[in-house]
Design a protein around this motif. Sequence first.
Motif, mmCIF file in Angstrom:
data_model
loop_
_atom_site.group_PDB
_atom_site.id
_atom_site.type_symbol
_atom_site.label_atom_id
_atom_site.label_comp_id
_atom_site.label_asym_id
_atom_site.label_seq_id
_atom_site.Cartn_x
_atom_site.Cartn_y
_atom_site.Cartn_z
ATOM 1 N N LYS A 46 0.852 -1.200 0.000
ATOM 2 C CA LYS A 46 0.000 0.000 0.000
ATOM 3 C C LYS A 46 0.887 1.249 0.000
ATOM 4 N N VAL A 47 1.946 1.206 0.802
ATOM 5 C CA VAL A 47 2.869 2.333 0.883
ATOM 6 C C VAL A 47 3.651 2.456 -0.428
ATOM 7 N N LYS A 48 4.103 1.311 -0.940
ATOM 8 C CA LYS A 48 4.943 1.311 -2.139
ATOM 9 C C LYS A 48 4.174 1.750 -3.386
ATOM 10 N N GLY A 49 2.849 1.616 -3.349
ATOM 11 C CA GLY A 49 2.035 2.029 -4.489
ATOM 12 C C GLY A 49 1.834 3.542 -4.545
ATOM 13 N N ALA A 50 2.138 4.231 -3.441
ATOM 14 C CA ALA A 50 1.932 5.677 -3.388
ATOM 15 C C ALA A 50 3.153 6.411 -3.940
ATOM 16 N N LYS A 51 2.908 7.579 -4.538
ATOM 17 C CA LYS A 51 4.005 8.417 -5.033
ATOM 18 C C LYS A 51 3.798 9.811 -4.473
ATOM 19 N N LYS A 52 4.748 10.233 -3.631
ATOM 20 C CA LYS A 52 4.569 11.509 -2.958
ATOM 21 C C LYS A 52 5.872 12.281 -2.876
ATOM 22 N N SER A 53 5.740 13.598 -2.722
ATOM 23 C CA SER A 53 6.905 14.460 -2.492
ATOM 24 C C SER A 53 7.341 14.312 -1.029
ATOM 25 N N LEU A 54 8.486 14.896 -0.704
ATOM 26 C CA LEU A 54 8.984 14.841 0.670
ATOM 27 C C LEU A 54 7.946 15.391 1.656
ATOM 28 N N GLN A 56 4.726 15.642 1.264
ATOM 29 C CA GLN A 56 3.554 14.760 1.340
ATOM 30 C C GLN A 56 3.840 13.514 2.171
ATOM 31 N N TRP A 57 5.044 12.957 2.023
ATOM 32 C CA TRP A 57 5.396 11.779 2.839
ATOM 33 C C TRP A 57 5.458 12.153 4.314
ATOM 34 N N GLU A 58 5.991 13.350 4.574
ATOM 35 C CA GLU A 58 6.065 13.841 5.949
ATOM 36 C C GLU A 58 4.661 13.874 6.561
ATOM 37 N N THR A 59 3.706 14.423 5.801
ATOM 38 C CA THR A 59 2.316 14.503 6.259
ATOM 39 C C THR A 59 1.736 13.105 6.467
ATOM 40 N N THR A 60 1.971 12.212 5.498
ATOM 41 C CA THR A 60 1.440 10.850 5.591
ATOM 42 C C THR A 60 1.991 10.132 6.820
ATOM 43 N N VAL A 61 3.307 10.213 7.006
ATOM 44 C CA VAL A 61 3.926 9.507 8.136
ATOM 45 C C VAL A 61 3.414 10.090 9.460
ATOM 46 N N THR A 62 3.244 11.413 9.518
ATOM 47 C CA THR A 62 2.704 12.044 10.727
ATOM 48 C C THR A 62 1.294 11.520 11.013
ATOM 49 N N THR A 63 0.477 11.426 9.948
ATOM 50 C CA THR A 63 -0.879 10.884 10.097
ATOM 51 C C THR A 63 -0.838 9.446 10.602
ATOM 52 N N MET A 64 0.062 8.639 10.022
ATOM 53 C CA MET A 64 0.153 7.229 10.415
ATOM 54 C C MET A 64 0.622 7.107 11.860
ATOM 55 N N LYS A 77 12.506 10.707 10.516
ATOM 56 C CA LYS A 77 13.300 11.450 9.536
ATOM 57 C C LYS A 77 13.891 10.498 8.490
ATOM 58 N N ALA A 78 14.492 9.411 8.970
ATOM 59 C CA ALA A 78 15.113 8.440 8.063
ATOM 60 C C ALA A 78 14.073 7.816 7.131
ATOM 61 N N LEU A 79 12.912 7.515 7.669
ATOM 62 C CA LEU A 79 11.865 6.880 6.861
ATOM 63 C C LEU A 79 11.308 7.853 5.819
ATOM 64 N N VAL A 80 11.027 9.099 6.237
ATOM 65 C CA VAL A 80 10.491 10.099 5.296
ATOM 66 C C VAL A 80 11.487 10.344 4.165
ATOM 67 N N GLU A 81 12.781 10.422 4.501
ATOM 68 C CA GLU A 81 13.808 10.616 3.468
ATOM 69 C C GLU A 81 13.855 9.425 2.510
ATOM 70 N N TYR A 82 13.797 8.234 3.077
ATOM 71 C CA TYR A 82 13.821 7.015 2.253
ATOM 72 C C TYR A 82 12.607 6.968 1.326
ATOM 73 N N LEU A 83 11.422 7.232 1.887
ATOM 74 C CA LEU A 83 10.190 7.166 1.085
ATOM 75 C C LEU A 83 10.202 8.210 -0.032
ATOM 76 N N SER A 84 10.651 9.419 0.285
ATOM 77 C CA SER A 84 10.611 10.480 -0.731
ATOM 78 C C SER A 84 11.635 10.245 -1.836
ATOM 79 N N LYS A 85 12.696 9.513 -1.546
ATOM 80 C CA LYS A 85 13.686 9.189 -2.587
ATOM 81 C C LYS A 85 13.237 7.998 -3.417
#
Length: 89
Positions: A46-54, A56-64, A77-85
């Motif tokens: 579900k996470v891997k199917g999403a495409k977001k900017s840094l 947006q990922w920050e917002t998503t991770v905060t929500t989660m 921080k490490a996760l948001v950086e990894y996801l956005s890259k």
Amino acid sequence: MKKGLLAVLVASIGFAGVSVAAEKAGAVNGADLLEKRCATCHPSAKVKGAKKSLAQWETTVTTMMSRGAKLNAAEKKALVEYLSKTYKP
Ligand code: HEC
């Protein structure tokens, strides 16, 4: 008596060192955090199917995190950086 106390002291210092090392290793590996902390409620696909900017990922991770994902500040921080890259638009 003195020897016994020293042994306890050395043992507890040893344990502290191990747990700090484990936390550091966890904090730098975004892929690992994704599998361990984000795949408990929904599959990591579900996470891997999403495409977001840094941002947006920050917002998503905060929500989660408000939903119950367990991450400390360094891990977040490490996760948001990894996801956005890795999963960018
Ligand atoms: C406590 C449960 C829980 C955890 C832990 C969790 N999520 Fe979610 N997540 C949800 C729920 C509930 C939804 C919304 C329902 C759905 O789409 O399945 C969702 C939806 C999503 C979505 C799709 C919607 C969107 O905002 O794009 C993404 C992406 C996502 N989660 C990423 C993550 C990431 C990254 C993590 C790890 C930091 C994570 N989730 C951890 C519960 C959780």
